[in-house]
Scaffold this motif. Structure first.
Motif, short mmCIF file in Angstrom:
data_model
loop_
_atom_site.label_atom_id
_atom_site.label_comp_id
_atom_site.label_asym_id
_atom_site.label_seq_id
_atom_site.Cartn_x
_atom_site.Cartn_y
_atom_site.Cartn_z
N GLU A 54 0.87 -1.17 0.00
CA GLU A 54 0.00 0.00 0.00
C GLU A 54 0.90 1.22 0.00
O GLU A 54 1.85 1.30 0.77
N ARG A 55 0.62 2.17 -0.87
CA ARG A 55 1.41 3.39 -0.90
C ARG A 55 0.48 4.58 -1.14
O ARG A 55 -0.46 4.48 -1.92
N GLY A 56 0.75 5.63 -0.45
CA GLY A 56 -0.10 6.81 -0.56
C GLY A 56 0.19 7.77 0.57
O GLY A 56 1.27 7.78 1.15
N ARG A 57 -0.80 8.60 0.92
CA ARG A 57 -0.59 9.60 1.96
C ARG A 57 -0.30 8.98 3.31
O ARG A 57 0.36 9.58 4.16
N SER A 58 -0.83 7.79 3.54
CA SER A 58 -0.61 7.13 4.83
C SER A 58 0.77 6.48 4.93
O SER A 58 1.13 5.95 5.98
N GLY A 59 1.53 6.51 3.84
CA GLY A 59 2.87 5.92 3.84
C GLY A 59 2.93 4.58 3.14
O GLY A 59 1.97 4.14 2.51
N ARG A 61 3.53 0.48 3.19
CA ARG A 61 3.50 -0.73 4.00
C ARG A 61 3.22 -1.93 3.12
O ARG A 61 2.51 -1.84 2.10
#
Length: 300
Positions: A54-59, A61
């Protein structure tokens, strides 16, 4: 899935992304643009039919599937590197990537042959790409066992059946307290078993109950395999514990640490070389291992 050259490229990029902690951090390590990294990851996920991260504003992982694939990719890429090393050995060449694991805080140990061995090996085998990984003893054993490391150097008191252990040298440890600890002002003669049993002990977990049994303490108040973290706990004044003498010496000289009862609490920890059992290592690994043994002998 049949692995092709393009898959190996994508897996190497994936492994680097995870090791660096995200797409942006991997750019400089890979020397490619963010768009190329994103494209390669999309191709790999499409080929596998899995969402790996998962990649995006939340970082950044990894997904559960990504965690599994990352471990498998590390093993496969390590096997490919080992194959290249063995092929080079057939041509009497020392080349390829040599992956060595070590514990932390060994640089200041005059008995450690690592620096001298690295120097001599580098002069003998300038084409070899040396990779040094620092980790805990348990993690190093696991990494050698699954092939992610060719060999490792550290204290390994619990012999695992899948590994071969060769003694290299011993590291002297002593019991220390901080200037902020009431024990600091006590004479050794006044440091009784009762006083020690009331102390908060930061134990070396890789030695099991050894520290606790020596000090007659039932439970550890803190425990770490990392020397620097254990030193932080002791210097805080909230814990006592064992440290390598060479590592503690600068704080002893500044009056921030004191070695307690050296005649009673002294430990020589065996530092060993470990390799996978039953597998003949590539010549490059054998040469580096021999350098370690020769240099250890020269330092005695």
């Amino acid at each position: 899935m049949r692995v092709q050259d393009a898959d190996l490229k994508s897996l190497r990029i994936f492994e680097t992304i995870v090791r660096c902690g995200g797409f942006s951090a991997a750019q400089s390590a890979l020397n490619i643009s963010a768009s190329v990294i994103s494209e390669q990851m999309s191709l790999l996920e499409s080929r596998l039919g899995l969402r790996l991260c998962e990649r995006g504003r939340s970082g950044f992982r990894l997904t559960d599937e990504g965690e599994v694939l990352y471990a498998a990719a590390q093993r496969m890429l390590a096997a490919v590197e080992t194959f290249s090393m063995e092929a080079a050995s057939l041509r009497q060449q020392l080349s390829g990537a040599l992956r060595v694991g070590v514990i932390d805080a060994t640089l200041t140990d005059p008995c450690s042959p690592l620096t001298l061995a690295i120097r001599r090996f580098g002069q003998m085998a300038p084409q070899v790409h040396l990779q040094i990984h620092i980790d805990t003893p348990n993690a190093l054993e696991q990494r050698v066992m699954d092939g992610r490391l060719h060999l490792a150097v550290g204290p390994f008191p619990n012999r695992l059946p899948g590994l071969d252990y060769t003694s290299l040298y011993t590291e002297a440890h002593g019991l220390f307290c901080s200037r902020a600890d009431p024990l600091f002002e006590q004479d050794d003669a006044n440091i009784t078993p009762l006083l020690l049993s009331q102390a908060r002990v930061a134990a070396r977990t890789f030695l099991g109950r050894f520290d606790l049994d020596q000090l007659q303490v039932e439970r550890a108040a803190g425990s770490v395999d990392n020397v620097e973290a254990r030193a932080m706990m002791i210097i805080s004044g909230q814990y006592i514990g064992f440290l390598p003498l060479h590592y503690a010496q600068p704080w002893v000289e500044k009056g921030e640490l004191r070695r307690m009862c050296p005649a009673q609490f002294a430990t020589d920890v065996s530092v060993d070389i470990i390799l996978r059992h039953g597998i003949s290592p590539p010549r490059t690994v054998e040469v580096f291992q021999q350098q370690l043994l020769d240099c250890a002998g020269a330092l005695r």
